[in-house]
Design a protein around this motif. Structure first.
Motif, short mmCIF file in Angstrom:
data_model
loop_
_atom_site.label_atom_id
_atom_site.label_comp_id
_atom_site.label_asym_id
_atom_site.label_seq_id
_atom_site.Cartn_x
_atom_site.Cartn_y
_atom_site.Cartn_z
N LYS A 26 -32.35 -5.62 -0.88
CA LYS A 26 -30.99 -5.14 -1.13
C LYS A 26 -31.06 -3.99 -2.12
O LYS A 26 -31.78 -4.07 -3.11
CB LYS A 26 -30.12 -6.27 -1.68
CG LYS A 26 -29.86 -7.36 -0.66
CD LYS A 26 -28.94 -8.41 -1.24
CE LYS A 26 -28.76 -9.56 -0.30
NZ LYS A 26 -27.85 -9.32 0.77
N MET A 27 -30.34 -2.93 -1.84
CA MET A 27 -30.38 -1.72 -2.67
C MET A 27 -28.97 -1.19 -2.87
O MET A 27 -28.18 -1.15 -1.94
CB MET A 27 -31.25 -0.68 -1.95
CG MET A 27 -31.29 0.68 -2.59
SD MET A 27 -32.36 1.82 -1.66
CE MET A 27 -33.98 1.31 -2.23
N GLU A 28 -28.69 -0.77 -4.10
CA GLU A 28 -27.44 -0.08 -4.41
C GLU A 28 -27.77 1.39 -4.60
O GLU A 28 -28.74 1.71 -5.29
CB GLU A 28 -26.82 -0.60 -5.71
CG GLU A 28 -26.10 -1.90 -5.58
CD GLU A 28 -25.38 -2.25 -6.87
OE1 GLU A 28 -24.14 -2.15 -6.90
OE2 GLU A 28 -26.08 -2.60 -7.83
N ASP A 51 -31.18 -3.16 3.09
CA ASP A 51 -29.76 -3.49 3.07
C ASP A 51 -29.13 -2.67 1.95
O ASP A 51 -29.27 -3.00 0.77
CB ASP A 51 -29.59 -4.99 2.82
CG ASP A 51 -28.14 -5.43 2.79
OD1 ASP A 51 -27.24 -4.61 3.10
OD2 ASP A 51 -27.89 -6.60 2.44
N VAL A 52 -28.45 -1.57 2.32
CA VAL A 52 -27.98 -0.60 1.33
C VAL A 52 -26.47 -0.68 1.14
O VAL A 52 -25.71 -0.71 2.11
CB VAL A 52 -28.36 0.84 1.76
CG1 VAL A 52 -27.89 1.85 0.74
CG2 VAL A 52 -29.86 0.95 1.99
N LYS A 53 -26.07 -0.68 -0.12
CA LYS A 53 -24.66 -0.61 -0.49
C LYS A 53 -24.45 0.69 -1.26
O LYS A 53 -25.03 0.89 -2.32
CB LYS A 53 -24.29 -1.81 -1.37
CG LYS A 53 -22.88 -1.80 -1.89
CD LYS A 53 -21.87 -2.00 -0.78
CE LYS A 53 -20.46 -2.06 -1.37
NZ LYS A 53 -19.45 -2.09 -0.35
N ALA A 54 -23.64 1.59 -0.70
CA ALA A 54 -23.35 2.86 -1.36
C ALA A 54 -22.24 2.66 -2.39
O ALA A 54 -21.24 1.98 -2.12
CB ALA A 54 -22.93 3.91 -0.34
N ARG A 55 -22.42 3.26 -3.56
CA ARG A 55 -21.44 3.21 -4.64
C ARG A 55 -21.09 4.65 -5.01
O ARG A 55 -21.88 5.34 -5.64
CB ARG A 55 -22.01 2.50 -5.87
CG ARG A 55 -22.56 1.13 -5.62
CD ARG A 55 -21.46 0.12 -5.66
NE ARG A 55 -22.04 -1.22 -5.57
CZ ARG A 55 -21.36 -2.26 -5.18
NH1 ARG A 55 -20.10 -2.14 -4.85
NH2 ARG A 55 -21.94 -3.43 -5.11
N VAL A 80 -30.99 1.58 -6.90
CA VAL A 80 -31.53 0.48 -7.69
C VAL A 80 -31.82 -0.69 -6.75
O VAL A 80 -30.98 -1.06 -5.92
CB VAL A 80 -30.52 0.04 -8.77
CG1 VAL A 80 -31.09 -1.11 -9.59
CG2 VAL A 80 -30.15 1.20 -9.66
N ALA A 81 -33.04 -1.24 -6.87
CA ALA A 81 -33.44 -2.39 -6.07
C ALA A 81 -34.52 -3.17 -6.80
O ALA A 81 -35.43 -2.57 -7.38
CB ALA A 81 -33.96 -1.94 -4.70
N GLU A 82 -34.39 -4.48 -6.77
CA GLU A 82 -35.42 -5.37 -7.31
C GLU A 82 -35.77 -5.05 -8.77
O GLU A 82 -36.91 -5.22 -9.19
CB GLU A 82 -36.69 -5.28 -6.45
CG GLU A 82 -36.46 -5.47 -4.97
CD GLU A 82 -36.28 -6.92 -4.57
OE1 GLU A 82 -36.97 -7.78 -5.11
OE2 GLU A 82 -35.43 -7.18 -3.70
N GLY A 83 -34.80 -4.55 -9.52
CA GLY A 83 -35.03 -4.25 -10.93
C GLY A 83 -35.68 -2.89 -11.20
O GLY A 83 -36.02 -2.58 -12.34
N TYR A 84 -35.85 -2.09 -10.17
CA TYR A 84 -36.43 -0.75 -10.30
C TYR A 84 -35.41 0.30 -9.90
O TYR A 84 -34.48 0.03 -9.14
CB TYR A 84 -37.67 -0.59 -9.41
CG TYR A 84 -38.84 -1.46 -9.80
CD1 TYR A 84 -39.67 -1.09 -10.85
CD2 TYR A 84 -39.10 -2.64 -9.12
CE1 TYR A 84 -40.75 -1.88 -11.21
CE2 TYR A 84 -40.18 -3.43 -9.47
CZ TYR A 84 -41.00 -3.05 -10.52
OH TYR A 84 -42.06 -3.84 -10.88
N VAL A 85 -35.62 1.52 -10.36
CA VAL A 85 -34.76 2.65 -10.00
C VAL A 85 -35.54 3.59 -9.09
O VAL A 85 -36.75 3.79 -9.27
CB VAL A 85 -34.23 3.38 -11.27
CG1 VAL A 85 -35.35 3.98 -12.07
CG2 VAL A 85 -33.21 4.44 -10.92
#
Length: 153
Positions: A26-28, A51-55, A80-85
């Motif tokens: 999952k990625m923002e 699985d991307v969520k655009a903000r 941002v995903a899994e605690g990384y940028v």
């Protein structure tokens, strides 16, 4: 720390890269609503199984500062995903390889600027060579992968 330098063939099929892992990542993605290349990069990541969520944000400065992305490493979007940028137009397979490694002492990866030929920045067959940098918590960077047209073939 990162003695292994990857040279990536740009003709690699990025489809289902994330599906090779045990779970869908999952990625923002923080971006401006009007940015077309960001939308194309998100599609590239989704096509690879993320699985991307655009903000959408009017300004990304606060986000970039919050995640420790120094101005010289910035691009048009921050993921941002899994605690990384993941800053900028990083190929999906490189993101997945990084997440599979889970290196310590780093905040993530960056492709500064908007290199022609990177995912979301395609212009015909043109590919300007570029580096994917690993951003370390101490503020330094190192080349994680080099992308170039000469690696195709």
């Amino acid at each position: 720390l990162f003695s292994m330098l990857f040279t990536v063939a740009c003709s690699e099929d990025a489809s289902n890269v994330a599906n090779k892992s045990e779970a869908v990542v999952k990625m923002e993605v923080f971006k401006q609503a009007s940015c077309g290349c960001c939308k194309k990069w998100i599609s590239h990541m989704e096509d690879a199984g993320f699985d991307v969520k655009a903000r959408n944000r009017v300004s990304l400065n606060v986000i970039k500062k919050e995640f420790g992305v120094a101005p010289r490493y910035q691009s048009c979007h921050t993921a941002v995903a899994e605690g990384y940028v993941f800053e900028g137009h990083i190929p999906a397979d490189i993101v997945q390889r990084f997440l599979d490694d889970r290196p310590e002492g780093v905040i993530g990866l960056a492709v500064p600027g908007m290199p022609v030929g990177s995912p979301g920045m395609e212009v015909g067959d043109r590919l300007d060579p570029y580096d994917v940098l690993v951003m370390k918590k101490d503020g330094t960077t190192e080349v994680y992968a080099h992308i170039s047209a000469s690696s195709v073939n």
